[in-house]
Design a protein around this motif. Sequence first.
Motif, PDB file in Angstrom:
ATOM      1  N   LEU A 126     -39.884  46.605 -12.671  1.00 42.94           N
ATOM      2  CA  LEU A 126     -39.118  46.280 -11.476  1.00 42.94           C
ATOM      3  C   LEU A 126     -39.921  45.301 -10.629  1.00 42.94           C
ATOM      4  O   LEU A 126     -41.076  45.564 -10.287  1.00 42.94           O
ATOM      5  N   VAL A 127     -39.307  44.171 -10.280  1.00 44.31           N
ATOM      6  CA  VAL A 127     -39.944  43.150  -9.460  1.00 44.31           C
ATOM      7  C   VAL A 127     -39.265  43.121  -8.100  1.00 44.31           C
ATOM      8  O   VAL A 127     -38.034  43.031  -8.005  1.00 44.31           O
ATOM      9  N   LEU A 128     -40.076  43.212  -7.048  1.00 42.12           N
ATOM     10  CA  LEU A 128     -39.582  43.183  -5.676  1.00 42.12           C
ATOM     11  C   LEU A 128     -40.233  42.021  -4.927  1.00 42.12           C
ATOM     12  O   LEU A 128     -41.360  41.629  -5.233  1.00 42.12           O
ATOM     13  N   VAL A 129     -39.541  41.490  -3.956  1.00 42.39           N
ATOM     14  CA  VAL A 129     -40.115  40.543  -3.000  1.00 42.39           C
ATOM     15  C   VAL A 129     -39.900  41.128  -1.615  1.00 42.39           C
ATOM     16  O   VAL A 129     -38.764  41.443  -1.237  1.00 42.39           O
ATOM     17  N   ASN A 130     -40.981  41.329  -0.907  1.00 41.29           N
ATOM     18  CA  ASN A 130     -40.936  42.006   0.393  1.00 41.29           C
ATOM     19  C   ASN A 130     -40.304  43.388   0.284  1.00 41.29           C
ATOM     20  O   ASN A 130     -39.588  43.845   1.182  1.00 41.29           O
ATOM     21  N   GLY A 131     -40.548  44.056  -0.836  1.00 37.55           N
ATOM     22  CA  GLY A 131     -40.057  45.412  -1.025  1.00 37.55           C
ATOM     23  C   GLY A 131     -38.595  45.500  -1.391  1.00 37.55           C
ATOM     24  O   GLY A 131     -38.040  46.603  -1.435  1.00 37.55           O
ATOM     25  N   ARG A 132     -37.955  44.377  -1.677  1.00 33.89           N
ATOM     26  CA  ARG A 132     -36.523  44.387  -1.969  1.00 33.89           C
ATOM     27  C   ARG A 132     -36.254  43.684  -3.289  1.00 33.89           C
ATOM     28  O   ARG A 132     -36.977  42.780  -3.703  1.00 33.89           O
ATOM     29  N   THR A 148     -36.325  39.424 -14.563  1.00 33.78           N
ATOM     30  CA  THR A 148     -36.630  38.740 -13.314  1.00 33.78           C
ATOM     31  C   THR A 148     -37.591  37.596 -13.564  1.00 33.78           C
ATOM     32  O   THR A 148     -38.631  37.768 -14.199  1.00 33.78           O
ATOM     33  N   ASP A 149     -37.245  36.426 -13.068  1.00 31.90           N
ATOM     34  CA  ASP A 149     -38.083  35.242 -13.193  1.00 31.90           C
ATOM     35  C   ASP A 149     -39.124  35.228 -12.073  1.00 31.90           C
ATOM     36  O   ASP A 149     -38.776  35.291 -10.899  1.00 31.90           O
ATOM     37  N   ILE A 150     -40.395  35.135 -12.430  1.00 28.36           N
ATOM     38  CA  ILE A 150     -41.466  35.097 -11.432  1.00 28.36           C
ATOM     39  C   ILE A 150     -41.981  33.685 -11.181  1.00 28.36           C
ATOM     40  O   ILE A 150     -42.778  33.478 -10.262  1.00 28.36           O
ATOM     41  N   ASP A 175     -34.802  50.601 -13.331  1.00 28.88           N
ATOM     42  CA  ASP A 175     -35.699  49.555 -13.834  1.00 28.88           C
ATOM     43  C   ASP A 175     -37.178  49.892 -13.712  1.00 28.88           C
ATOM     44  O   ASP A 175     -37.989  49.283 -14.400  1.00 28.88           O
ATOM     45  N   ALA A 176     -37.558  50.828 -12.821  1.00 30.28           N
ATOM     46  CA  ALA A 176     -38.983  51.112 -12.607  1.00 30.28           C
ATOM     47  C   ALA A 176     -39.489  52.078 -13.675  1.00 30.28           C
ATOM     48  O   ALA A 176     -39.886  53.204 -13.384  1.00 30.28           O
ATOM     49  N   ILE A 177     -39.482  51.634 -14.930  1.00 29.92           N
ATOM     50  CA  ILE A 177     -39.909  52.467 -16.053  1.00 29.92           C
ATOM     51  C   ILE A 177     -41.402  52.297 -16.313  1.00 29.92           C
ATOM     52  O   ILE A 177     -42.156  53.264 -16.356  1.00 29.92           O
ATOM     53  N   SER A 178     -41.842  51.062 -16.493  1.00 23.35           N
ATOM     54  CA  SER A 178     -43.273  50.842 -16.735  1.00 23.35           C
ATOM     55  C   SER A 178     -44.025  50.544 -15.456  1.00 23.35           C
ATOM     56  O   SER A 178     -45.257  50.537 -15.452  1.00 23.35           O
ATOM     57  N   GLY A 179     -43.300  50.292 -14.360  1.00 19.18           N
ATOM     58  CA  GLY A 179     -43.980  50.071 -13.096  1.00 19.18           C
ATOM     59  C   GLY A 179     -43.211  49.160 -12.170  1.00 19.18           C
ATOM     60  O   GLY A 179     -42.083  48.743 -12.443  1.00 19.18           O
TER      61      GLY A 179
END
Length: 946
Positions: A126-132, A148-150, A175-179
Motif C-alpha cells: 500500500l502506497v500513501l502520500v500524506n497518509g492518504r 501504484t506508480d512511484i 492492499d496492506a499485505i506486505s506493508g
Amino acid sequence: MRGIRGIARSLALGSSVISMAAAAQTVPDIAPSAAPVVTGDAPSAPGEIVVLGSRIPRVQAEGPAPVTTITSDDILRNGYQSVPDLLRAITQNGGETQSQQSFSGASFTPGAQQVDLRGLGPNHTLVLVNGRRIADFPLPFQGQSNFTDISNIPVGLIDRVEVLSGSASAVYGSDAISGVVNFQLKRNADGTRFDYRYGDTEHGGGASHRATITTGWETGDFHGVIGVEGLYQKPLWEYQRKRQDSTADDPTRDVPLARRTFLRTDEYEDYIRPTEAQCSALSYLNGGTTYYASRPNYDTIDGPGYFCGSNESVAYGTMISKRTSINSYGSIGYDFSDHAQAFVDFQFGYSKLSLFRDVLSWYYETADGNQEGTFFNPNLSPDATYSGLQLDNWTRQFTPEEMGGLKNGMTTNRSYTFNITPGIKGKFGPGDKYGYELSYNHAEYRSRVSFPEVVIDKANAFFLGQQQGVDEASGYPIFDADPTRLYTPLTPAEYKSITADSVYHPKSRVDNFSATVNTTELFRLPAGGVGAALIAEAGSQGYNLRPDPLALGHYYVGLTDSTGKGDRSHWGLGYEVRVPLLKILQIETAGRYDHYHVTGNGFGKFTYNVGAELRPASNLLLRGAYGTGFRAPDLHYVFSGPGDTHPSGIDYLTCRQENAGASYSDCEDDYDTGIVSHRTGNRQLKPETSKSINAGVVWQPFRRFDVSVDYFKVSLTNQVLDLDSDTLLRDESDCVLGETASGSAVDPNSPTCLDAIARVQRYASGALAGELEGVTVNPINVAKEKTDGLDFSAHLKVPTRGIGEFSFSLGYTYVFNHSNRQYPGDPTVNKLAYDSGYDIPRDKGTASITWTLDKLTATIQGQRLGKLPNYDEDAYVRASYLFNLSAQYDISDHFRISGTIDNLFDQGPVKDRTYGSYPYYDISWFDGVGRSFYLQLTYKLGGAKL
C-alpha cells in the motif's frame, strides 16, 4: 491559537526511531520518559506523535511494529536522486523496482516504477502520500494487475518516507499485505527555500536539471505551505555505453550473432539466403553496420543460414527515459478557533516521458491474426527449400535511416495526476481530550500513451502485393512477391505510410470520505491512560484503460490488446485500543471490517492485529505483533476485457493420439507450437488474504548507540493467478482420451473435463483442421506464498574533539525462506533457489558513515545486493556493492552547496557469463549508467538557518 496551528505545523503521519542515514540528528530514547520527536499527522497534543501503523497519538516513537524512516536530509546525503533510487536502497524492498530499461515496462506501463516490499508483488504494498491513498497507475503492471506508480512523486518535495512492513489492513484496509509506504511531503515551510540541482554522467548522456521552491505564510488564522518542483531529464541511449552497444558484448559467444534486420525463411524457419550483393547494397543502414551475416546450422539445406543483419542495431533503446515534469503541492489551513481548523491539501503533476523500446518489425500476419508468417510464393525456387515446397516467410526490422531518425519511434506518455483533500480537524470534550478529523480525498491519474505500430494491411500490401488465392496443397495464401521488395530500403515517407501511432487514454481514480476520532486517555488504569481511535470510511475506486479501438482487433502487427473498465464501492469501520497493563507492558489491538461491492459480486472482510511492548528496563524494548491483511480483487483482474497474447503451448492430445503410451514429457519437443491465449477478467474473485508476525528487540545501552533486531513472517493465501494454459492442455488430453498419461481413469463428464475441453480451441476445418489454435484463461484465487527473515538496524554516533562527529548507520535484511505454490497439488517452489524461475535476493544491506565538522558534512553510503540466479539458472552470480559519496557545505546560514557522486567507483552490472540476452545483464536489479555527478545549490530566504 497554538492548540491547532502549532499541531498543524509540527505533525505529519508517521515517525520512527530508526532513520536510515547516519546523519540523523538524534538517536531517540526508548524509555517511557523519552523526550518526544514531534512528527505525525492526526489530532494530537504537543509532545505526542502519530506513528505509521496506528492512529493513536503516543509519546514513544517505537511501537510494537518496526517502522523505517528516511528524511529529506537522508535523501540528500545518501545520493538518492529519485524515489525509485531511494526505494531500491530500502532493505525491506525485496522485489525489483522496475527498470527504465524494462521491455515489459516500456510495453505495458511506460515510465512507471513500483515498490515491492518483501518481494510479494507491487500490488501487495500500500502506497500513501500524506497518509492518504493515491490513484493507481492507469495501465496494469505487466498487463495484468493494478499498482501504484512511484516515479512521479517529487523527491525534492519529500519531507520523509516511512516504511512499515507486514500486514496492516486492520488500520489501513485493503492492499496492506506486505506493508505500507507513506511519502510525507513538506508541511512546515520556515521561510522560502530554493533548490537547484544539475546532474550528468561520466560517460555521456542522461544530463538533468531539477529546481524546487517551497514557501509558506501565516496571516492571522490563515496559513499555508506550497511547493513546486520542475524536472528536465535528457535521455541516455543504450548505444552510449560500450558494455552494451553491440551483440559483440554477448558473454556467451566468441563470435557475435548479428541481429536479423532482413530475413527470409521457409516454413521450418530455416534461412533462405540472400546474395552478398543484396546485403552490400544495404550496408549504409544501421549507421553503416549492416552486413552479410550468418548463424550456424540455419541453412535450408546445410550449413550456416545467411541474412542481412547488424551487430549494433540491438542497442537502440533508452536506458534513461527523457522526462519533462512539473509537480506542485500545497497545504492550506484556517483556524476557526482553538478547537477547529479547516484545511485543504492538494497536488497536481504533469509529466511528459519519452522512451524508445525497439525498432519496429514486420512479418506477414493474416487478417484473422495468424502470426505464423508463411505464404506460398511462386517466385521461390523449390530447390531453395528443404521440403521442396514454395513456402516463404519474410521478416523485416526497420532501421533509423528508414524511420527518419530514432525520434520517430519513441513511445510517449503524457501523465496528469491530481489529488485534493479538504477537511476539518480539531479537539473536543473535557480538556480537549478527543481529537477528530473529517475529510474527503479525491485522486486521479490520467495519461495519453502513444507508440508507433506497423499496420497489417498496409504493410502486407506494400511488401507482398495483393493475395492471389490459396494454395490447395499447403493451404497457405498465395502472394506473387518479388524478393527484391524485401531487400529494398524504405524512404521515411514509405515508412510513415505503413505505420501509425496507437494512442491510449487510460485513467484511474479513487474517492474516499473518512472520519477519525482518537484520544490518548479514554480512561485511566493504574499504569496510565487507555488510548483509543475509531475510523469510518466510505468511497469508490475506478479505472478505464480506454485503449486504441484499432488495437482491440487485428490491425497492428503483433498487437491485439484488451480493454478494461470498472468501478467498485466500499465502506469500512475500524477501531484501535492501546492498554497499559503494567508500567512496563503495553498492549495494542486494532480491528476493521471492510465491505466491497463490485457488479455482480459483494464481499466483506474483517481483519485485526494485536501487538505488545515490554520495557523491562529504560534502555530495552521487547516487541511483537500479529496481524491479518487482505487485498480486494484487483480491478483489472475483475474487469479485464477479452484480449489475446501469443505464447507457445504443447499439443498433448495430438501427441498422445499419434504416439500410444507417450508421457507428457515425451510431447515437449515435437508438439510445442504457437497458440493464442484468450484472456478475460473474473468478476467472482475473492479477496487475497494474509497473516504476518513480527517479534524483535530494541536496545539502547547509551544515548548515542541503538540496535534493533526484528523477525518477520508473512503468509499470503488465495493469491490471484491466471489459469495455467499447460494444465488446461494436459487436462484436455486426459478428458478426451479418458485417462491420464500414467493410465489412471478420467471421467470426461466431470466439471474439470467439461471446463478444460470448453477452454481449448482447435481449428474446425481446412488444412489445419484439428490442430491446436488456442486456450481461454482467466484469473482465479489459487496460489499461496510465504516469506520470513530478519531485519537488523544499528546506529552509532562518535563525537570527537577538534575533528568533528562521526555517525555510523547500518540496515540489513536476511530472508530465511521465500516459497510459493501456484496450484493445489503442485510442489512448493523455493523462490530463492537459482533454478526457481524467480529473481529475488536473499539479503540486502545499506550502510553509511557521515562526518560533520562545523559547516561541512560528508557521507559515504554503500549498498549490498545479495547473490542472484544467473541467466541459465544453474548457479548464482556474486553479491554486488554500490557506493555513493556526498558532501554539503554551508557557505552561510542561508546558502548551501552540495555535491554527490553516485556509483563512486563506476561499477558496471555484475558479470554473468551465461547471460545471452541483451543487454547481457539483469535489468531487474542493475543498469549500465556508470558514475554520475550532481551539484545542488540551496538558498533560503527568511526563517531559521539551514
